[in-house]
Design an enzyme around this catalytic site. Structure first.
Site, PDB file in Angstrom:
ATOM      1  NE  ARG A 243       2.042  -9.664   1.294  1.00 31.00           N
ATOM      2  CZ  ARG A 243       1.961  -8.365   1.014  1.00 31.00           C
ATOM      3  NH1 ARG A 243       2.243  -7.925  -0.208  1.00 31.00           N
ATOM      4  NH2 ARG A 243       1.592  -7.498   1.948  1.00 31.00           N
ATOM      5  CE  LYS A 270      -2.139 -10.237   4.033  1.00 24.35           C
ATOM      6  NZ  LYS A 270      -1.270 -10.378   5.227  1.00 24.35           N
ATOM      7  CG  HIS A 333       6.495 -14.284   4.507  1.00 22.02           C
ATOM      8  ND1 HIS A 333       6.416 -13.197   5.344  1.00 22.02           N
ATOM      9  CD2 HIS A 333       5.429 -14.193   3.670  1.00 22.02           C
ATOM     10  CE1 HIS A 333       5.342 -12.486   5.037  1.00 22.02           C
ATOM     11  NE2 HIS A 333       4.725 -13.067   4.033  1.00 22.02           N
ATOM     12  NE  ARG A 336       6.150  -8.958   2.859  1.00 18.83           N
ATOM     13  CZ  ARG A 336       5.845  -7.929   2.075  1.00 18.83           C
ATOM     14  NH1 ARG A 336       6.477  -7.783   0.914  1.00 18.83           N
ATOM     15  NH2 ARG A 336       4.942  -7.045   2.440  1.00 18.83           N
ATOM     16  CG  HIS A 360       2.724  -3.355   4.374  1.00 15.05           C
ATOM     17  ND1 HIS A 360       3.672  -3.532   5.356  1.00 15.05           N
ATOM     18  CD2 HIS A 360       2.487  -4.586   3.869  1.00 15.05           C
ATOM     19  CE1 HIS A 360       3.982  -4.817   5.449  1.00 15.05           C
ATOM     20  NE2 HIS A 360       3.280  -5.467   4.555  1.00 15.05           N
ATOM     21  CE1 TYR A 370       1.323  12.941  -0.256  1.00 15.62           C
ATOM     22  CE2 TYR A 370       1.864  11.139   1.236  1.00 15.62           C
ATOM     23  CZ  TYR A 370       2.041  12.448   0.825  1.00 15.62           C
ATOM     24  OH  TYR A 370       2.943  13.259   1.470  1.00 15.62           O
TER      25      TYR A 370
END
Length: 395
Positions: A243, A270, A333, A336, A360, A370
């Site tokens: 970001r 974020k 941006h 991404r 994410h 994980y």
């Protein structure tokens, strides 16, 4: 026998506190200091309680008897007079002390203690100031949906539909905090859902086809304008696709160039959790070259105007405009989306590994762990492959 006003007036202090009864549980307590306080002893739900009516002579004998009668009436109706008095006092406090502005300040302080990013808090405070300008000094319990809608319509009338939507949400957050802290009983913004003009959704423009992205990469590496910070930041946006705020605000202490790792602190992500990214050699070289040009400033991307401040996102977007990429074609941006599309399109990488690299992850802690552990090795390989793809576009 019932007391007379003359008797109450003539009661004087003694070595210890003492009481004089008027009947029906009402008595005056005389303290060693000479102060006289009206009390009512009563039983409710099988337990003895004491209710205070206040000091004499502020509360006269006649008034104390009226208050006794009111308390007896409540008891006859199955209501605890003490609980009733506390509830009445709380309502009065709510009408005088629990203003929208005060509760807004408490909410922002709470969010700050929870570690919310300062830029997020500034945006929220900006919205709250907008609302407080209309009803900040009013008790929160007196603010209606109609009052809030009037404020929102002012914002809408200027064409700022997205701001109006966020303002409604932020005002609602204040009301929900007030409910949680027993300062309000309902959130009037709930009834305003659907009352506002829906803002047109505009996605961050991004080049996502291979040919177009190759042209973008060539333009970035050929770009000779701007400061060293701007040029390096554009290259690293392409290589690392973070970001924009995560990159622009980076500090040198976050980078371990020997181990080729960048650790982005939680307060700047974020998801509000620390995010570690592998650095391909091309990114390491870019950072080393930038360090040689900009010196030992603690910021990685200092502004050319004020070196204690970072470059702005607008600086990066303006550089893209000067290269010929307009705002509907590609933004800072947008890197991404470019990386996500092309990495998934390649078919080489696990989709979860790509999501982990983008930062994410779901809310589940096990899934987070994980992602970090399971895909680190694949993310390192993916970062190197992505850098090789970018380098190939430069020839």
């Amino acid at each position: 026998m019932p007391l007379t006003d003359i008797q109450v007036r003539q009661l004087g202090p003694r070595e210890n506190d003492y009481k004089k009864a008027d009947g029906g549980g009402l008595y005056v307590q005389v303290q060693r200091t000479g102060s006289k306080l009206w009390r009512l002893r009563y039983r409710f739900d099988g337990k003895e309680n004491v209710l205070s009516f206040g000091p004499y002579p502020a509360i006269s004998l006649a008034r104390a008897r009226e208050l006794r009668a009111e308390a007896k009436k409540l008891l006859a109706e199955g209501i605890d007079p003490s609980a009733h008095a506390k509830e009445k006092k709380a309502r009065q406090v709510a009408l005088t002390e629990h203003t929208f502005a005060k509760i807004s300040t408490e909410l922002v302080d709470k969010l700050r203690m929870e570690g919310k990013a300062e830029i997020t808090l500034k945006k929220k405070q900006w919205l709250l100031d907008m609302a407080s300008g209309d009803f900040g000094d009013r008790p929160i319990t007196t603010i209606s949906a109609a009052d809030i809608l009037t404020t929102l319509r002012k914002v809408e009338s200027k064409g700022n539909y997205e701001t109006a939507k966020r303002l409604r949400s932020t005002i609602g957050q204040v009301f929900r905090y007030a409910i949680a802290t027993a300062c309000a009983e309902n959130d009037p913004t709930y009834g305003l859902r659907g009352a506002l003009i829906a803002p047109k959704v505009s996605h961050m423009a991004a080049i996502t086809d291979r040919k177009g992205f190759a042209g973008l990469i060539k333009a970035i590496w050929d770009y000779g304008g701007g400061s060293p910070s701007t040029r390096a930041a554009l290259k690293l946006m392409a290589l690392l696709y973070t970001r924009p705020g995560e990159l622009r605000l980076a500090l040198w202490e976050e980078f371990d160039l020997e181990r080729a790792i960048w650790t982005i602190p939680a307060e700047r992500t974020k998801m509000r959790r620390e995010h570690t990214k592998p650095l391909p050699q091309l990114a390491v070289d870019t950072l080393r070259n930038l360090l040689a040009e900009t010196g030992s400033n603690y910021r990685v991307f200092p502004s050319s105007i004020a070196r204690d401040r970072p470059i702005s996102e607008n600086t990066l977007n303006q550089a893209l405009r000067r290269m010929g990429f307009d705002k509907d074609e590609h933004t800072s941006h947008g890197f991404r989306a470019s990386a996500s599309s092309l990495l998934n399109e390649s078919g080489r990488w696990n989709a979860d590994a790509i999501e982990a690299e983008l930062g994410h992850v779901g809310a589940d802690e096990v899934r987070r762990a994980y992602h970090r552990a399971r895909y680190w090795e694949e993310r390192v390989k993916m970062a190197d492959w992505w850098a090789d793809e970018i380098f190939a576009h430069l020839s």
